[in-house]
Design a protein around this motif. Structure first.
Motif, PDB file in Angstrom:
ATOM      1  N   ARG A   1       2.356  41.140  44.305  1.00  0.00           N
ATOM      2  CA  ARG A   1       3.403  41.378  43.309  1.00  0.00           C
ATOM      3  C   ARG A   1       2.803  41.588  41.918  1.00  0.00           C
ATOM      4  O   ARG A   1       3.213  42.483  41.176  1.00  0.00           O
ATOM      5  CB  ARG A   1       4.394  40.211  43.291  1.00  0.00           C
ATOM      6  CG  ARG A   1       5.652  40.496  42.494  1.00  0.00           C
ATOM      7  CD  ARG A   1       6.670  39.380  42.555  1.00  0.00           C
ATOM      8  NE  ARG A   1       7.059  39.049  43.910  1.00  0.00           N
ATOM      9  CZ  ARG A   1       6.803  37.884  44.512  1.00  0.00           C
ATOM     10  NH1 ARG A   1       6.170  36.923  43.869  1.00  0.00           N
ATOM     11  NH2 ARG A   1       7.193  37.670  45.742  1.00  0.00           N
TER      12      ARG A   1
ATOM     13  N   SER B   1       9.530  43.377  44.849  1.00  0.00           N
ATOM     14  CA  SER B   1       9.767  42.459  45.956  1.00  0.00           C
ATOM     15  C   SER B   1       8.676  42.622  47.007  1.00  0.00           C
ATOM     16  O   SER B   1       8.282  43.744  47.349  1.00  0.00           O
ATOM     17  CB  SER B   1      11.137  42.749  46.578  1.00  0.00           C
ATOM     18  OG  SER B   1      11.353  41.939  47.686  1.00  0.00           O
TER      19      SER B   1
ATOM     20  N   SER C   1       7.891  41.078  50.899  1.00  0.00           N
ATOM     21  CA  SER C   1       8.563  40.391  51.992  1.00  0.00           C
ATOM     22  C   SER C   1       7.803  39.159  52.472  1.00  0.00           C
ATOM     23  O   SER C   1       6.601  39.201  52.722  1.00  0.00           O
ATOM     24  CB  SER C   1       8.745  41.354  53.165  1.00  0.00           C
ATOM     25  OG  SER C   1       9.262  40.679  54.272  1.00  0.00           O
TER      26      SER C   1
ATOM     27  N   GLY D   1      14.184  49.517  42.487  1.00  0.00           N
ATOM     28  CA  GLY D   1      13.650  48.420  43.287  1.00  0.00           C
ATOM     29  C   GLY D   1      12.449  48.899  44.075  1.00  0.00           C
ATOM     30  O   GLY D   1      12.558  49.861  44.840  1.00  0.00           O
TER      31      GLY D   1
ATOM     32  N   ARG E   1       1.381  36.842  48.518  1.00  0.00           N
ATOM     33  CA  ARG E   1       2.563  37.582  48.047  1.00  0.00           C
ATOM     34  C   ARG E   1       2.531  37.733  46.530  1.00  0.00           C
ATOM     35  O   ARG E   1       2.798  38.806  45.992  1.00  0.00           O
ATOM     36  CB  ARG E   1       3.861  36.852  48.446  1.00  0.00           C
ATOM     37  CG  ARG E   1       4.297  37.079  49.857  1.00  0.00           C
ATOM     38  CD  ARG E   1       5.735  36.664  50.072  1.00  0.00           C
ATOM     39  NE  ARG E   1       6.084  35.341  49.615  1.00  0.00           N
ATOM     40  CZ  ARG E   1       5.894  34.218  50.281  1.00  0.00           C
ATOM     41  NH1 ARG E   1       5.323  34.258  51.482  1.00  0.00           N
ATOM     42  NH2 ARG E   1       6.274  33.052  49.788  1.00  0.00           N
TER      43      ARG E   1
ATOM     44  N   LEU F   1      12.786  46.061  39.800  1.00  0.00           N
ATOM     45  CA  LEU F   1      12.731  44.875  40.645  1.00  0.00           C
ATOM     46  C   LEU F   1      11.517  45.027  41.557  1.00  0.00           C
ATOM     47  O   LEU F   1      11.323  46.081  42.160  1.00  0.00           O
ATOM     48  CB  LEU F   1      14.009  44.788  41.493  1.00  0.00           C
ATOM     49  CG  LEU F   1      14.039  43.768  42.612  1.00  0.00           C
ATOM     50  CD1 LEU F   1      14.315  42.395  42.021  1.00  0.00           C
ATOM     51  CD2 LEU F   1      15.122  44.120  43.612  1.00  0.00           C
TER      52      LEU F   1
ATOM     53  N   ILE G   1      10.144  47.755  46.915  1.00  0.00           N
ATOM     54  CA  ILE G   1      10.046  46.747  47.966  1.00  0.00           C
ATOM     55  C   ILE G   1       8.815  47.049  48.808  1.00  0.00           C
ATOM     56  O   ILE G   1       8.732  48.090  49.459  1.00  0.00           O
ATOM     57  CB  ILE G   1      11.324  46.741  48.829  1.00  0.00           C
ATOM     58  CG1 ILE G   1      12.525  46.478  47.930  1.00  0.00           C
ATOM     59  CG2 ILE G   1      11.224  45.698  49.931  1.00  0.00           C
ATOM     60  CD1 ILE G   1      13.848  46.680  48.601  1.00  0.00           C
TER      61      ILE G   1
ATOM     62  N   TYR H   1      16.856  41.437  36.856  1.00  0.00           N
ATOM     63  CA  TYR H   1      16.981  40.043  37.289  1.00  0.00           C
ATOM     64  C   TYR H   1      18.423  39.581  37.441  1.00  0.00           C
ATOM     65  O   TYR H   1      18.682  38.533  38.018  1.00  0.00           O
ATOM     66  CB  TYR H   1      16.229  39.121  36.324  1.00  0.00           C
ATOM     67  CG  TYR H   1      16.743  39.179  34.901  1.00  0.00           C
ATOM     68  CD1 TYR H   1      17.749  38.346  34.484  1.00  0.00           C
ATOM     69  CD2 TYR H   1      16.224  40.095  33.992  1.00  0.00           C
ATOM     70  CE1 TYR H   1      18.237  38.417  33.194  1.00  0.00           C
ATOM     71  CE2 TYR H   1      16.697  40.167  32.714  1.00  0.00           C
ATOM     72  CZ  TYR H   1      17.705  39.321  32.312  1.00  0.00           C
ATOM     73  OH  TYR H   1      18.195  39.404  31.034  1.00  0.00           O
TER      74      TYR H   1
END
Length: 129
Positions: free
Chosen positions: A68, A52, A54, A92, A64, A50, A94, A12
């Motif tokens: 997540r 993420s 989009s 990460g 979303r 992390l 994504i 974070y």
């Protein structure tokens, strides 16, 4: 086995996120783009992650958040597949698909990612020794 995902295991801090995006390596395994950065100094063998999703691909915030939450849960249950061996790693995940995937489908996609990350980290360890 500790199945928790405490704040210490979440990425974070802005400085660390910039470091991940600027200096990290990446690979693509649909529906994820995976960024990772292995820190040079010895650590305590933790991974900061992390997650993420989009906004361009999935327009509705509720959808979303659903994706997540599912990704976090799959990671939380399968994080033991990451063999870190006293290396600190920033990762990460994504999500780049525009489809809403079910939990089982996400799990079948994230498990190979974690295994691949583990082998990459092991190869980096053997090169540095």
């Amino acid at each position: 086995m500790n199945y928790r995902l405490p704040k210490s295991e979440r990425l974070y801090a802005d400085k660390l996120i910039k470091e991940l995006f600027n200096e990290g390596s990446s690979f693509f395994l649909y529906p994820f783009k995976v960024l990772f950065f292995v820190k040079k100094e010895e650590g305590n063998g933790t991974a900061q992650v992390l997650f993420s999703v989009s906004k361009k691909k999935i327009k509705k915030a509720t959808e979303r958040n659903l994706v997540r939450r599912r990704i976090k849960e799959v990671y939380r249950l399968n994080k033991s597949l990451l063999n870190l061996a006293s290396k600190d790693v920033s990762v990460g995940l994504i999500y780049v698909s525009s489809d809403l995937m079910e939990f089982a489908n996400l799990e079948s996609k994230i498990i190979p990612i974690l295994k691949k990350l583990s082998t990459i980290i092991d190869q980096n360890d053997s090169k540095n020794e």
